[in-house]
Design an enzyme around this catalytic site. Structure first.
Site, PDB file in Angstrom:
ATOM      1  N   ASP A  38      92.062  47.720 138.547  1.00 30.23           N
ATOM      2  CA  ASP A  38      91.670  47.374 137.176  1.00 30.23           C
ATOM      3  C   ASP A  38      92.098  48.407 136.153  1.00 30.23           C
ATOM      4  O   ASP A  38      91.451  48.588 135.116  1.00 30.23           O
ATOM      5  CB  ASP A  38      90.138  47.153 137.078  1.00 30.23           C
ATOM      6  N   LYS A  68      97.098  47.042 134.941  1.00 27.38           N
ATOM      7  CA  LYS A  68      98.465  46.765 135.431  1.00 27.38           C
ATOM      8  C   LYS A  68      99.035  45.516 134.762  1.00 27.38           C
ATOM      9  O   LYS A  68     100.212  45.452 134.412  1.00 27.38           O
ATOM     10  CB  LYS A  68      98.438  46.564 136.960  1.00 27.38           C
ATOM     11  N   GLY A 125      92.588  40.588 139.782  1.00 32.34           N
ATOM     12  CA  GLY A 125      92.313  39.926 138.505  1.00 32.34           C
ATOM     13  C   GLY A 125      93.027  40.733 137.454  1.00 32.34           C
ATOM     14  O   GLY A 125      92.621  41.849 137.150  1.00 32.34           O
ATOM     15  N   HIS A 126      94.131  40.214 136.963  1.00 33.21           N
ATOM     16  CA  HIS A 126      94.943  40.951 135.991  1.00 33.21           C
ATOM     17  C   HIS A 126      94.837  40.240 134.645  1.00 33.21           C
ATOM     18  O   HIS A 126      95.238  39.086 134.515  1.00 33.21           O
ATOM     19  CB  HIS A 126      96.404  41.035 136.449  1.00 33.21           C
ATOM     20  N   GLN A 159      95.625  45.551 143.333  1.00 34.93           N
ATOM     21  CA  GLN A 159      94.675  46.557 143.796  1.00 34.93           C
ATOM     22  C   GLN A 159      95.224  47.935 143.384  1.00 34.93           C
ATOM     23  O   GLN A 159      95.869  48.033 142.367  1.00 34.93           O
ATOM     24  CB  GLN A 159      94.423  46.450 145.309  1.00 34.93           C
TER      25      GLN A 159
HETATM   26  P1  GDP Z   1      94.409  45.165 136.240  1.00 42.65           P
HETATM   27  O1  GDP Z   1      93.675  44.523 137.363  1.00 42.65           O
HETATM   28  O2  GDP Z   1      94.941  46.518 136.574  1.00 42.65           O
HETATM   29  O3  GDP Z   1      95.480  44.279 135.646  1.00 42.65           O
HETATM   30  O4  GDP Z   1      93.326  45.386 135.090  1.00 42.65           O
HETATM   31  P2  GDP Z   1      92.191  44.345 134.636  1.00 42.65           P
HETATM   32  O5  GDP Z   1      92.820  43.248 133.879  1.00 42.65           O
HETATM   33  O6  GDP Z   1      91.290  43.989 135.766  1.00 42.65           O
HETATM   34  O7  GDP Z   1      91.302  45.273 133.694  1.00 42.65           O
HETATM   35  C1  GDP Z   1      91.848  45.938 132.606  1.00 42.65           C
HETATM   36  C2  GDP Z   1      91.086  45.496 131.344  1.00 42.65           C
HETATM   37  O8  GDP Z   1      91.364  46.419 130.296  1.00 42.65           O
HETATM   38  C3  GDP Z   1      91.539  44.145 130.814  1.00 42.65           C
HETATM   39  O9  GDP Z   1      90.444  43.512 130.206  1.00 42.65           O
HETATM   40  C4  GDP Z   1      92.597  44.500 129.770  1.00 42.65           C
HETATM   41  O10 GDP Z   1      92.700  43.537 128.740  1.00 42.65           O
HETATM   42  C5  GDP Z   1      92.018  45.773 129.220  1.00 42.65           C
HETATM   43  N1  GDP Z   1      93.014  46.733 128.746  1.00 42.65           N
HETATM   44  C6  GDP Z   1      94.231  47.042 129.289  1.00 42.65           C
HETATM   45  N2  GDP Z   1      94.802  48.057 128.613  1.00 42.65           N
HETATM   46  C7  GDP Z   1      93.922  48.408 127.637  1.00 42.65           C
HETATM   47  C8  GDP Z   1      93.905  49.423 126.627  1.00 42.65           C
HETATM   48  O11 GDP Z   1      94.826  50.217 126.499  1.00 42.65           O
HETATM   49  N3  GDP Z   1      92.809  49.483 125.816  1.00 42.65           N
HETATM   50  C9  GDP Z   1      91.739  48.623 125.948  1.00 42.65           C
HETATM   51  N4  GDP Z   1      90.703  48.764 125.122  1.00 42.65           N
HETATM   52  N5  GDP Z   1      91.728  47.660 126.885  1.00 42.65           N
HETATM   53  C10 GDP Z   1      92.784  47.562 127.722  1.00 42.65           C
HETATM   54  P1  IMO Z   2      93.195  44.454 140.768  1.00 42.15           P
HETATM   55  O1  IMO Z   2      94.548  44.005 141.249  1.00 42.15           O
HETATM   56  C1  IMO Z   2      89.405  46.383 141.651  1.00 42.15           C
HETATM   57  C2  IMO Z   2      87.936  46.113 145.754  1.00 42.15           C
HETATM   58  C3  IMO Z   2      86.642  45.340 145.912  1.00 42.15           C
HETATM   59  C4  IMO Z   2      86.029  46.073 147.081  1.00 42.15           C
HETATM   60  C5  IMO Z   2      87.247  46.378 147.966  1.00 42.15           C
HETATM   61  C6  IMO Z   2      87.489  45.363 149.070  1.00 42.15           C
HETATM   62  O2  IMO Z   2      92.585  43.555 139.765  1.00 42.15           O
HETATM   63  O3  IMO Z   2      93.209  45.883 140.359  1.00 42.15           O
HETATM   64  P2  IMO Z   2      88.426  42.872 149.058  1.00 42.15           P
HETATM   65  O4  IMO Z   2      87.908  41.635 148.380  1.00 42.15           O
HETATM   66  O5  IMO Z   2      89.810  43.219 148.672  1.00 42.15           O
HETATM   67  O6  IMO Z   2      88.227  42.831 150.533  1.00 42.15           O
HETATM   68  O7  IMO Z   2      87.451  44.046 148.527  1.00 42.15           O
HETATM   69  O8  IMO Z   2      88.380  46.368 147.088  1.00 42.15           O
HETATM   70  N1  IMO Z   2      89.038  45.391 145.070  1.00 42.15           N
HETATM   71  C7  IMO Z   2      89.365  45.599 143.791  1.00 42.15           C
HETATM   72  N2  IMO Z   2      88.799  46.390 142.850  1.00 42.15           N
HETATM   73  N3  IMO Z   2      90.508  45.694 141.369  1.00 42.15           N
HETATM   74  C8  IMO Z   2      91.104  44.915 142.306  1.00 42.15           C
HETATM   75  O9  IMO Z   2      92.285  44.284 142.091  1.00 42.15           O
HETATM   76  C9  IMO Z   2      90.510  44.821 143.575  1.00 42.15           C
HETATM   77  N4  IMO Z   2      90.819  44.146 144.709  1.00 42.15           N
HETATM   78  C10 IMO Z   2      89.911  44.516 145.619  1.00 42.15           C
HETATM   79  O10 IMO Z   2      85.852  45.419 144.767  1.00 42.15           O
HETATM   80  O11 IMO Z   2      85.497  47.289 146.647  1.00 42.15           O
HETATM   81 MG    MG Z   3      91.800  43.739 137.851  1.00 39.60          MG
END
Ligand code: GDP
Ligand code: IMO
Ligand code: MG
Length: 409
Positions: free
Chosen positions: A20, A23, A47-48, A226
């Site tokens: 999270d 990416k 979840g991106h 991840q």
């Molecule tokens: P990922 O799994 O690495 O793609 O990240 P996620 O989407 O799960 O979580 C990142 C969250 O931060 C999302 O809600 C993005 O919209 C938000 N986000 C990404 N870059 C920035 C940033 O530079 N500033 C802020 N405030 N939010 C950001």
């Molecule tokens: P993105 O791509 C954050 C974490 C889960 C748990 C552990 C194992 O959005 O960054 P799983 O369901 O994979 O067996 O869970 O890994 N986890 C993540 N945490 N971002 C993710 O993906 C994750 N994918 C798995 O919360 O701790």
């Molecule tokens: Mg994510």
């Protein structure tokens, strides 16, 4: 076609904390310069999130670059694919005016993740939680699907159009005996048949496809899922996911040779979060943790769980950079720190506790900034410190959720 262009045709975006990091956003930003965007490993535990013109899109199995209409989209051999989730994502894109099917390529070697994998994941988690040993998985069936793959009892995408009744009946009988789980064979079969009709034509040998694209000088963007500290080998085991989340894992998952990667962009938040269980040395509770969570919107995009929040921990970034060979950083969510009086950066560990370097906060808005020189001095100092300590340049700095809210240096 020159050897050099072949050797430098792929860029990888890899998470360096516990996921999270943001990416999705940098993938969406870079995607227009690439011909192919590929996910390599993992499944719908990812979840991106990207925000374009104020509209939020969450990608689980499809890469975040899908909104760019030109790019070919690859789901690699290392993935475990829950077909109803994939169809749901395809439908959501359709509603946004994007028909992804003509440019979607799914590896025939990727594994099908069935609903029964999710049931096993849930049952395992429930059992372990009773004894305080829950991993806190996303319950998306990831561990059980990779168990099947390693045990050589999995079913791959190449069989999506076959009659799987025999395989599923055998499996259902075993699961009833071992886990007391009732598999709805008819529902599983129906969902595979439905998926085969819609996306059966997308299933192909993506390894050869990627090699062909590279031969014709096409550029490949690898979307890591991840993150390094969740890697099955190098992460904080057993509180990890079940796939290889590093750049090496991505290459394995796509069947790409190592020399094709010209850049590895390590993505790290300016602070740190974790969902699920496991050590988190720089975690902060109380008002500061709550503030980071609220300002950063730190709630799981898959499970909606509140993310644990804390400070950046440089030893983790250094280790991730060492494993992945990061060539630059994308430090994300700098703007989330705008209101902090003091900012802490973990630099080491003493007697089981993190040691910190303290920075004065800047106490003004950096939201939406696109030029490094516009950043307050305190924020510049923080970025330069990360650069100096890790020895890796910070090329991208996130200052907001929106597509353009990024400093590029
Ligand atoms: P990922 O799994 O690495 O793609 O990240 P996620 O989407 O799960 O979580 C990142 C969250 O931060 C999302 O809600 C993005 O919209 C938000 N986000 C990404 N870059 C920035 C940033 O530079 N500033 C802020 N405030 N939010 C950001
Ligand atoms: P993105 O791509 C954050 C974490 C889960 C748990 C552990 C194992 O959005 O960054 P799983 O369901 O994979 O067996 O869970 O890994 N986890 C993540 N945490 N971002 C993710 O993906 C994750 N994918 C798995 O919360 O701790
Ligand atoms: Mg994510």
């Amino acid at each position: 076609m020159s050897g050099t262009s072949l050797a430098s045709s792929a860029v990888a975006v890899i998470g360096t904390q516990w996921g999270d990091e943001g990416k999705g956003k940098i993938i969406d930003m870079l995607a227009e310069k690439f011909d192919v965007i590929a996910r390599a490993c993992g499944g719908a535990n990812a979840g991106h999130t990207i925000v374009v013109n104020g509209v939020k899109h969450v990608f689980r199995l499809l890469p975040s670059g899908c909104l760019h209409a030109h790019a070919e989209i690859v789901l690699g051999s290392g993935m475990v694919i829950h077909l109803p989730t994939l169809l749901e994502e395809i439908e959501l894109l359709k509603a946004a005016g994007i028909d992804i099917i003509p440019r979607l390529r799914i590896s025939h070697e990727a594994h099908i993740l069935f609903d029964f994998h999710k049931l096993i994941d849930g049952a395992n988690e429930d059992d372990k939680t009773k004894t305080g040993k829950g991993i806190g998985t996303t319950r998306r069936g990831i561990g059980p699907a990779y168990c099947d793959k390693a045990a050589r009892t999995g079913i791959r995408m190449e069989r999506v159009s076959e009659d799987l009744r025999g395989d599923l009946s055998e499996r259902a009988a075993l699961l009833k005996r071992t886990h007391g789980i009732d598999v709805d064979i008819e529902a599983e079969l129906q969902s595979v048949t439905h998926a085969a009709k819609l996306i059966g034509s997308c299933v192909t040998d993506t390894v050869t496809l990627l090699a062909d694209r590279r031969k014709s000088d096409k550029k490949v963007l690898i979307e890591g899922a991840q993150a390094t500290m969740l890697d099955i080998d190098h992460g904080t085991y057993p509180y990890v996911t079940s796939s290889a989340t590093t750049v090496a894992g991505a290459l394995q998952g796509l069947g790409l040779p190592p020399q094709c990667v010209s850049q590895v962009i390590g993505v790290a938040k300016a602070y740190c979060t974790r969902v699920g269980s496991g050590d988190f040395l720089t975690e902060v509770s109380g008002a500061t943790g709550d503030r980071l969570r609220e300002r950063g919107g730190e709630y799981g995009s898959v499970t909606k769980r509140p993310r644990r929040c804390g400070w950046l921990h440089l030893p983790d970034l250094k280790r991730s950079a060492m494993i992945n060979g990061c060539t630059c950083w994308n430090i994300t969510k700098l703007d989330v720190l705008d209101t902090e009086e003091m900012i802490f950066v973990g630099v080491g560990e003493y007697q089981g506790k993190a040691t910190y370097k303290e920075f004065s906060g800047w106490k003004c808005s950096t939201a939406g900034m696109t030029a490094f020189d516009d950043l307050p001095m305190e924020a510049q100092k923080l970025i330069l410190f990360i650069e100096q300590e890790t020895g890796i340049p910070v090329r991208y700095i996130g200052t907001g959720q929106g597509r353009g809210e990024m400093i590029v240096r």
